[in-house]
Design an enzyme around this catalytic site. Structure first.
Site, mmCIF file in Angstrom:
data_model
loop_
_atom_site.group_PDB
_atom_site.id
_atom_site.type_symbol
_atom_site.label_atom_id
_atom_site.label_comp_id
_atom_site.label_asym_id
_atom_site.label_seq_id
_atom_site.Cartn_x
_atom_site.Cartn_y
_atom_site.Cartn_z
ATOM 1 N N GLY A 15 32.005 72.023 58.644
ATOM 2 C CA GLY A 15 32.093 70.959 58.072
ATOM 3 C C GLY A 15 30.806 70.215 57.792
ATOM 4 O O GLY A 15 30.754 68.989 57.722
ATOM 5 N N GLY A 18 29.756 67.494 54.873
ATOM 6 C CA GLY A 18 31.222 66.577 54.738
ATOM 7 C C GLY A 18 30.743 65.209 55.053
ATOM 8 O O GLY A 18 29.607 64.963 55.250
ATOM 9 N N ASP A 19 31.662 64.177 54.815
ATOM 10 C CA ASP A 19 31.682 62.952 54.783
ATOM 11 C C ASP A 19 31.054 62.473 56.558
ATOM 12 O O ASP A 19 30.236 61.719 56.440
ATOM 13 C CB ASP A 19 32.909 62.196 54.546
ATOM 14 C CG ASP A 19 32.845 60.889 54.199
ATOM 15 O OD1 ASP A 19 31.791 60.483 53.521
ATOM 16 O OD2 ASP A 19 33.544 60.033 54.846
ATOM 17 N N LEU A 20 31.787 63.007 57.214
ATOM 18 C CA LEU A 20 31.526 62.664 58.602
ATOM 19 C C LEU A 20 30.167 62.904 59.182
ATOM 20 O O LEU A 20 29.226 62.332 59.562
ATOM 21 C CB LEU A 20 32.404 63.517 59.627
ATOM 22 C CG LEU A 20 32.184 62.890 61.131
ATOM 23 C CD1 LEU A 20 32.581 61.433 61.534
ATOM 24 C CD2 LEU A 20 33.026 63.987 61.889
ATOM 25 N N GLU A 222 40.267 44.852 61.125
ATOM 26 C CA GLU A 222 39.130 45.019 60.113
ATOM 27 C C GLU A 222 39.388 44.340 58.736
ATOM 28 O O GLU A 222 40.590 44.139 58.285
ATOM 29 C CB GLU A 222 39.509 46.567 60.081
ATOM 30 C CG GLU A 222 38.930 47.371 61.038
ATOM 31 C CD GLU A 222 39.062 48.852 60.435
ATOM 32 O OE1 GLU A 222 38.121 49.617 60.220
ATOM 33 O OE2 GLU A 222 40.155 49.420 60.629
ATOM 34 N N HIS A 246 42.066 54.535 69.731
ATOM 35 C CA HIS A 246 41.206 53.227 70.036
ATOM 36 C C HIS A 246 41.789 52.266 71.009
ATOM 37 O O HIS A 246 41.287 51.843 72.016
ATOM 38 C CB HIS A 246 40.550 52.596 68.863
ATOM 39 C CG HIS A 246 40.047 53.824 67.844
ATOM 40 N ND1 HIS A 246 39.117 54.845 68.266
ATOM 41 C CD2 HIS A 246 39.673 53.637 66.592
ATOM 42 C CE1 HIS A 246 38.892 55.601 67.183
ATOM 43 N NE2 HIS A 246 39.172 54.875 66.216
HETATM 44 C C1 BG6 Z 1 38.542 55.158 62.840
HETATM 45 C C2 BG6 Z 1 39.566 55.027 61.698
HETATM 46 O O1 BG6 Z 1 38.817 55.882 63.991
HETATM 47 O O2 BG6 Z 1 37.876 54.078 63.455
HETATM 48 C C3 BG6 Z 1 39.169 54.201 60.563
HETATM 49 O O3 BG6 Z 1 40.020 56.235 61.340
HETATM 50 C C4 BG6 Z 1 38.594 52.751 61.338
HETATM 51 O O4 BG6 Z 1 40.252 53.900 59.846
HETATM 52 C C5 BG6 Z 1 37.380 52.985 62.157
HETATM 53 O O5 BG6 Z 1 38.181 51.981 60.357
HETATM 54 C C6 BG6 Z 1 37.109 51.746 63.024
HETATM 55 O O6 BG6 Z 1 36.011 52.060 63.970
HETATM 56 P P1 BG6 Z 1 35.106 50.923 63.938
HETATM 57 O O7 BG6 Z 1 33.808 51.674 65.100
HETATM 58 O O8 BG6 Z 1 34.270 50.535 62.514
HETATM 59 O O9 BG6 Z 1 35.505 49.807 64.755
#
Ligand code: BG6
Length: 481
Positions: A15, A18-20, A222, A246
């Site tokens: 990938g 890709g974006d990541l 967020e 998370h």
């Molecule tokens: C990602 C989620 O794992 O974590 C996103 O897929 C989210 O939707 C992001 O915005 C938040 O990460 P951080 O480091 O910006 O707090």
């Protein structure tokens, strides 16, 4: 980081265009390279479907991506791209394509005198995980004369059963020691510091229990929306996207017992114990789901979730979740943990608030304005990373009145800018340190907690973008900040 401890390696990114790769991996690898943190001998092979690209095409793609990220001078980028970056097409991903990949890897290793230390990073959509692992495995790329490591990005499955299935599948080809499951939150300095804070500062550890702690809130708020990722987010929602991984990882770090040693397995084992002690989520009383409607953030009008490109007008996907959990063990019995996360909230804020029990009686009650607030320890993980320990003080003069103030520490004041989480995690993969990665059983246990919530979805409440979530969240005694 002492780069002499890193062995030469080949970093293969599945990938790779890709974006990541563009947003996170390439900039992080580049920053590490120019900070001289990578071994002198390292090579990167990007693998993607397109047959229209070649080494030069990829180098100029990478060059543009790094320049767009404002990362460095022209000259530095060019020499890194020339010396270290390569591209291989995977076409349709047939066994022959994987054999061609294996040949290319051997040729590169030979040309650059690399010792067959290989990292395969799956920067791919989850549907591609199993076919890719199988393709690599069947082409014999699951082991080598050096070491072979597989890196998998979240999401690991979409529920308990699929996570188990994915783990079993991966284990058909690789053993657990080779697998690095990334939850990028664990690479954040402030998240890693939770264990140092708890286990190197005995004054806090002695308060860290049901006798002293009244409640704990962990919030990942967020202001961003779904950033054009409707395809993914419609299938995920806040529970799968942030709560299961998370937030749950933060919960384990805040609540686990002291590990036998500061090393991967000891820490993962303590995480497992807490996850097993969580009491089942009570869907009716303890969970609120929400979805944002149009509103204003920082004075700017933003559209509602259902108006986002790629989202259906009757979507039931939650963009907010708040829930209360309990941990049935000696340390935490009876203490509520309020976990919440949402998109398009008032502002970005990741914070853990530990509220201590208030004074049993107040001798200041006869005076007006003498309500005593509880002591609260606020750990802000982002932005404005730091700690605030809130306490009551007497305001000046008479009559006696109380005010809340805080002792505070800010990372930026002490250390300057913090490194990106991906830089930390990538170095750990190269070093073979699994402390900050998720063990297979921990992934499965984190899904298991939320199984009832995923099966019988509670009602969805709406909240305007720019607020702190649906008012109904107050019902479970969840106060927004
Ligand atoms: C990602 C989620 O794992 O974590 C996103 O897929 C989210 O939707 C992001 O915005 C938040 O990460 P951080 O480091 O910006 O707090």
């Amino acid at each position: 980081m002492d780069k002499t401890r890193l062995e030469p390696y080949l970093f293969v990114i599945m990938g790779g265009t890709g974006d990541l790769m563009r947003r996170k991996l390439l900039p992080a690898l580049y920053r590490l390279a120019i900070q001289n943190q990578l071994p002198d001998n390292h090579q990167l092979l990007a693998v993607a479907r397109s047959a229209d690209m070649d080494d030069n095409g990829f180098r100029s793609w990478a060059h543009d991506a790094l320049t767009a990220a404002g990362l460095a001078t022209e000259e530095q980028i060019s020499s890194w791209c020339e010396e270290c970056l390569h591209y291989q097409t995977l076409g349709a991903g047939t066994p022959a394509d994987y054999r061609a990949l294996a040949n290319r890897i051997v040729t590169l290793e030979h040309a650059h005198r690399l010792p067959q230390n290989r990292i395969f990073y799956l920067a791919l959509p989850p549907t591609a995980f199993m076919p890719t692992v199988e393709g690599l495995g069947e082409a014999g790329l699951n082991h080598s004369q050096g070491w072979t490591r597989l890196v998998v990005e979240k999401p690991f499955g979409r529920d308990y059963n699929s996570a188990r299935e994915l783990n079993h599948f991966i284990h058909r080809f690789l053993d657990e020691r080779q697998v690095y499951r990334i939850d990028h939150y664990l690479g954040k300095e402030t998240v890693q510091n939770l264990l140092v804070f708890r286990f190197a500062n005995p004054i806090f550890e002695s308060l860290w229990n049901r006798d002293r702690v009244e409640s704990v809130k962990i919030m990942v708020a967020e202001d961003l929306g779904i950033e054009g990722r409707a395809n993914y987010y419609e299938q995920a929602g806040a529970v799968r996207d942030v709560l299961q991984n998370h937030l749950t990882q933060l919960l384990t770090l805040v609540t686990m017992e002291i590990p036998a040693a500061f090393e991967a397995d000891a820490i993962h084992t303590e995480k497992m114990k807490v996850l097993r002690q969580l009491t089942p989520v009570h869907i009716e009383n303890d969970v609120v789901l929400g979805q944002y409607t149009e509103g204003q953030i920082n004075g700017k009008e933003v559209s509602g979730y259902r108006q986002e490109p790629g989202v259906t007008s009757d979507s039931q996907t939650e963009t907010f979740v708040a829930l209360r959990l309990y941990i049935a063990n000696w340390r935490w019995q009876g203490v509520p943990f309020y976990l919440s996360t949402g998109k398009r909230l008032h502002r970005q804020l990741t914070k853990i608030s530990v509220t201590f029990r208030s004074a049993p009686v107040s001798i200041f009650m006869p005076f007006e304005s003498c309500e005593i607030h509880s002591n609260v320890l606020e750990i802000t993980l982002q932005p404005d990373e730091g700690f605030d320990l809130c306490f009551e003080v007497k305001s000046l003069g008479e009559p006696i009145t109380l005010q809340t103030h805080s002792l505070h520490f800010r990372y930026a004041e002490a250390f300057g800018p913090l490194p990106d989480a991906y830089e930390t995690l990538l170095l750990d993969i190269m070093r073979g340190d699994k402390t900050l990665f998720i063990r297979a059983d921990v992934t499965e246990a984190s899904w298991r907690i939320y199984a009832p919530l995923l099966e019988q979805k509670p009602p969805l409440y709406f909240y305007p973008a720019g607020s702190w979530g649906p008012l109904e969240a107050g019902r479970i005694n969840f106060q927004n900040i």
